[in-house]
Design a protein around this motif. Structure first.
Motif, short mmCIF file in Angstrom:
data_model
loop_
_atom_site.label_atom_id
_atom_site.label_comp_id
_atom_site.label_asym_id
_atom_site.label_seq_id
_atom_site.Cartn_x
_atom_site.Cartn_y
_atom_site.Cartn_z
N TYR A 1 0.81 -1.26 -0.06
CA TYR A 1 -0.06 -0.11 0.02
C TYR A 1 1.16 1.36 -0.07
O TYR A 1 0.45 2.33 -0.52
N THR A 2 2.30 1.24 0.86
CA THR A 2 3.02 2.23 0.68
C THR A 2 3.14 2.54 -0.80
O THR A 2 4.04 3.96 -1.32
N THR B 1 0.40 4.73 -2.54
CA THR B 1 0.32 6.29 -1.71
C THR B 1 1.45 6.66 -2.31
O THR B 1 1.03 7.97 -2.84
N THR C 1 6.68 10.76 0.80
CA THR C 1 6.14 10.58 2.60
C THR C 1 6.40 10.95 3.33
O THR C 1 7.82 11.35 3.80
N ASP D 1 0.65 10.64 2.19
CA ASP D 1 1.30 11.26 0.49
C ASP D 1 0.60 12.31 0.14
O ASP D 1 -0.66 11.70 0.22
N GLN E 1 -1.32 13.86 -2.87
CA GLN E 1 -1.54 12.96 -4.30
C GLN E 1 -2.42 14.29 -5.67
O GLN E 1 -2.69 15.20 -4.49
N HIS F 1 -3.36 10.59 0.92
CA HIS F 1 -3.86 9.33 1.30
C HIS F 1 -2.82 9.08 2.99
O HIS F 1 -1.49 8.98 2.69
#
Length: 729
Positions: A37-38, A41, A127, A213, A215, A224
């Motif tokens: 999932y990282t 994002t 991030t 993050d 976006q 996110h």
């Protein structure tokens, strides 16, 4: 650098929107990993590491540039354009581009040295987390390892999105629609400031961690968020069916915490140059508090003493229920009276009109922040909260009225005779008795005596009200245009006599014992014995007079339902209202009319047999052998249990109003239906005949056991007499 999408400016949109969902290790097994999932994002086509501009500083520098532009340039560029001085030093860059360059939040971190020339593990990523605005590649790898550990330990992963209105970002100098520049640093700071309370409110303060993050790949700039836990939170301890059980920790975030993070982010992102906007909501809330307190203070001065006394008279004896949110039945009328007083007080009240204007301003503020769908909610909520506070203020004023000891103990308790009032008084009596066993005091003894008298009156008033309602329903039924048939007239006569007896009993119970004549006291004793329940009456309380009254009642019920199968009231010919009234009076569950007579006959005979066994034990217990006494007790227990099973409580227990349950169904084939009914009737007669035979056999067995007991008594008496004769010799 990723090419940022141009953001459409939409009006009437919520400033901040937050959505959240969760995944468990079991639901994503063999489908995805938490660490993956990282990568989603922070993907390059959605984030922009270099687009981080302090737009407020840019505006300040723009003003400075406009002032410096009025000065003459110090040198010329090759293209003969003037070169603008910066702090007295000429530069070969255009001033506007230089300002944009220096205003970037990441200029120092990314451009001091060659970022690309750094080792890969030291390069920055978009991030951010609780500690920093830019994690390095090495720190991102550590984050993914933590996520793999969380997934292995069966932790939960929460995926959230915080989306911002473009107009809101423009108004607060967080986004420039011309240059498409965004102040990511302030957005990250606001999110970071709000995450601590969110995790704490949902039990993740210790083991929870998060990252985010920003976006740009949709119409709205959004963040996110990822939230997880290194190990699952401990199960909660709850109770189910009286047993202690472990409940799974809550996975969904609470709604108050979700509303709180939206409010915190909305407030934190308001620009520093607009302090009046940031404090606007706080000022509105303060003004509301002052106006609310003023309205509450003036209420007591406006409501008259007589109106307050009327409200006090309608309140139940239990002061714990004197509150707006009480759902007790006996609080319905007081709440209605209090609501009328509050409405009268607020009507054409200038203070209330000012309060409404303040609430409307606050409602508009919240609608602009959280969307037009929330418009009107604040207004309705605040007005409802005000009315609740004013109603509770009236109840509090009633508590301050002077107490009348006699009124609050006997008459005050007896005037409230709902089921809840009676139960509350009974619980208080039990508590006083327990306290008196430990330490007797005159005050407790007096209160116990007064509450016992009030409980007697409460039960009598409750019975009286229910019987009067049943009497009214029976009178309405007699006044209908359709005449009553013979069965219905017999049932009506039986019910009228019973209702009159119950009313007489209630009237006698409401009289003080010292006000009753000897005839009335005897009548009270007889009627109390007449309506005594056979199953629940203790054997020690059975006297010959009480047994005679109970036998008289059972005989009347036996005659109503017929001494044999072919006699008595035909329930099938009774109207539904009469069927319901009879079933409630006799204390049995209403079933098919064709089966009611046989059912009541069996129950009546069982009660007669149970009464006979109890009366025998009450009279001859000392003379009977222990084995016979034990045998009788066992038989009484079995018979009592059987009567309780067969004689279930009606669906609408007590003396409530009767409701007509008219059956409008008609058979489709009448002749076939009649044949089926005849066959069913023959089958019922056959079953009833078998039941009668079985009951006769049981009666013969009981008679045989009685003969054996009498014979044993006779032998015992002979042995005693013989022993006396031998002793005399």
């Amino acid at each position: 650098m990723h090419s940022i999408m141009s953001k459409p400016i939409e009006h009437q949109q919520p400033a901040v929107v937050f959505r959240l969902q969760y995944f468990t290790a079991a639901t994503v097994a063999n489908k995805m990993s938490y660490s993956g999932y990282t990568k989603y994002t922070e993907r390059d086509n959605a984030t922009d590491l270099s687009n981080d501009v302090n737009l407020v500083q840019q505006r300040l520098d723009q003003l400075e540039r406009d002032n410096l532009a009025e000065l003459a340039p110090t040198s010329q560029r090759p293209d003969e354009e003037p070169v603008e001085p910066v702090d007295g030093v000429a530069t070969r860059l255009p001033y506007q581009k230089f300002i944009d360059y220096t205003a970037r939040n990441t200029a120092t971190e990314l451009d001091q040295g060659d970022e690309a020339a750094k080792p890969k593990q030291q390069q920055l990523t978009p991030t951010f987390d609780q500690r920093t605005d830019h994690l390095t590649v090495a720190e991102t790898d550590q984050l993914r390892q933590k996520l793999d550990t969380a997934q292995t330990n069966k932790g939960v992963l929460w995926a959230g999105v915080i989306s911002f209105s473009t107009q809101y970002l423009i108004d607060n100098h967080l986004y420039d629609p011309k240059t498409e520049a965004c102040d990511q640093q302030k957005i990250k700071a606001a999110v970071r400031h709000s995450m601590g309370p969110l995790l704490k409110a949902n039990g993740l303060a210790k083991k929870g961690f998060w990252w985010g993050d920003i976006q740009f790949n949709t119409n709205h700039i959004h963040v996110h968020l990822g939230i997880s836990e290194l190990s699952p939170r401990p199960d909660r301890i709850g109770y189910r069916d009286g047993k202690c059980v472990a409940k799974e920790a809550r996975r969904k975030f609470t709604q108050p915490s979700i509303r709180s993070i939206k409010s915190h982010i909305f407030q934190d992102l308001i620009a520093l140059e607009r302090p009046q906007a940031k404090t606007r909501k706080l000022n509105l809330e303060k003004r509301l508090g002052v106006q609310r307190a003023s309205l509450r203070q003036q209420l007591r001065q406006t409501v008259g003493e007589q109106q307050l006394q009327a409200l006090f008279a309608s309140l139940p004896a239990d002061k714990k229920r004197w509150r707006y949110r009480s759902n007790a039945r006996d609080m319905a009328k007081p709440k209605q009276i209090a609501s009328a007083l509050v409405n009268q007080y607020l009507q054409d009240n200038p203070e209330f009109q000012a309060f409404q204007q303040t609430v409307q301003s606050l409602d508009q503020y919240n609608a602009a922040a959280f969307g037009q769908r929330t418009a009107g909610r604040t207004l309705a909520h605040k007005e409802s909260e005000l009315r609740e506070r004013l109603t509770n203020a009236l109840f509090e004023a009633c508590r301050e009225l002077p107490d009348n000891e006699q009124e609050l103990t006997i008459a005050g308790l007896a005037k409230n005779f709902t089921t809840a009032d009676i139960e509350a008084n009974r619980q208080r009596i039990d508590a006083l008795r327990q306290a008196n066993r430990l330490q007797t005091t005159p005050a407790k003894t007096k209160e116990l005596r007064q509450r016992s008298m009030a409980l007697r009156q409460q039960n009598a008033r409750a019975s009286q009200g229910k019987v009067q309602q049943a009497q009214r329903e029976l009178t309405k039924l007699s006044q209908k245009s359709a005449p009553l048939n013979a069965a219905e007239r017999e049932a009506r006569t039986f019910l009228s006599d019973r209702y009159q007896q119950r009313l007489t009993l209630a009237k006698l119970k409401l009289q003080a014992p010292w006000e009753q004549s000897p005839t009335e006291r005897q009548q009270l004793q007889d009627l109390t014995a007449y309506f005594t329940d056979v199953v629940n009456v203790p054997i020690t309380q059975l006297t010959s007079e009480r047994v005679a009254q109970m036998q008289q009642r059972l005989a009347a019920e036996h005659r109503l339902n017929g001494g044999s199968v072919v006699s008595g009231v035909n329930w099938s010919k009774l109207r539904p209202e009469l069927q319901q009234a009879l079933s409630e009076e006799l204390g049995v569950k209403l079933t098919k009319p064709s089966q009611m007579r046989a059912q009541l006959q069996a129950i009546t005979k069982q009660q007669q047999e149970l009464l006979r066994l109890k009366a025998t034990l009450a009279s001859y217990k000392q003379a009977l052998p222990p084995a016979v006494v034990q045998q009788r007790y066992q038989k009484i227990e079995r018979l009592s249990a059987k009567i309780k099973r067969d004689k279930k409580a009606p669906a609408r227990a007590g003396w409530g109003p009767m409701k007509a349950a008219v059956n409008h169904w008609k058979p489709r084939h009448l002749k076939q239906f009649q044949r089926q009914q005849q066959q069913a009737s023959h089958q019922i007669l056959k079953q009833e005949g078998q039941q009668v035979k079985q009951q006769l056999r049981q009666a013969e067995q009981s008679h045989y056991q009685d003969l054996k007991a009498q014979k044993a008594l006779f032998n015992q008496q002979q042995a005693i007499e013989q022993a006396q004769q031998e002793w005399g010799r």
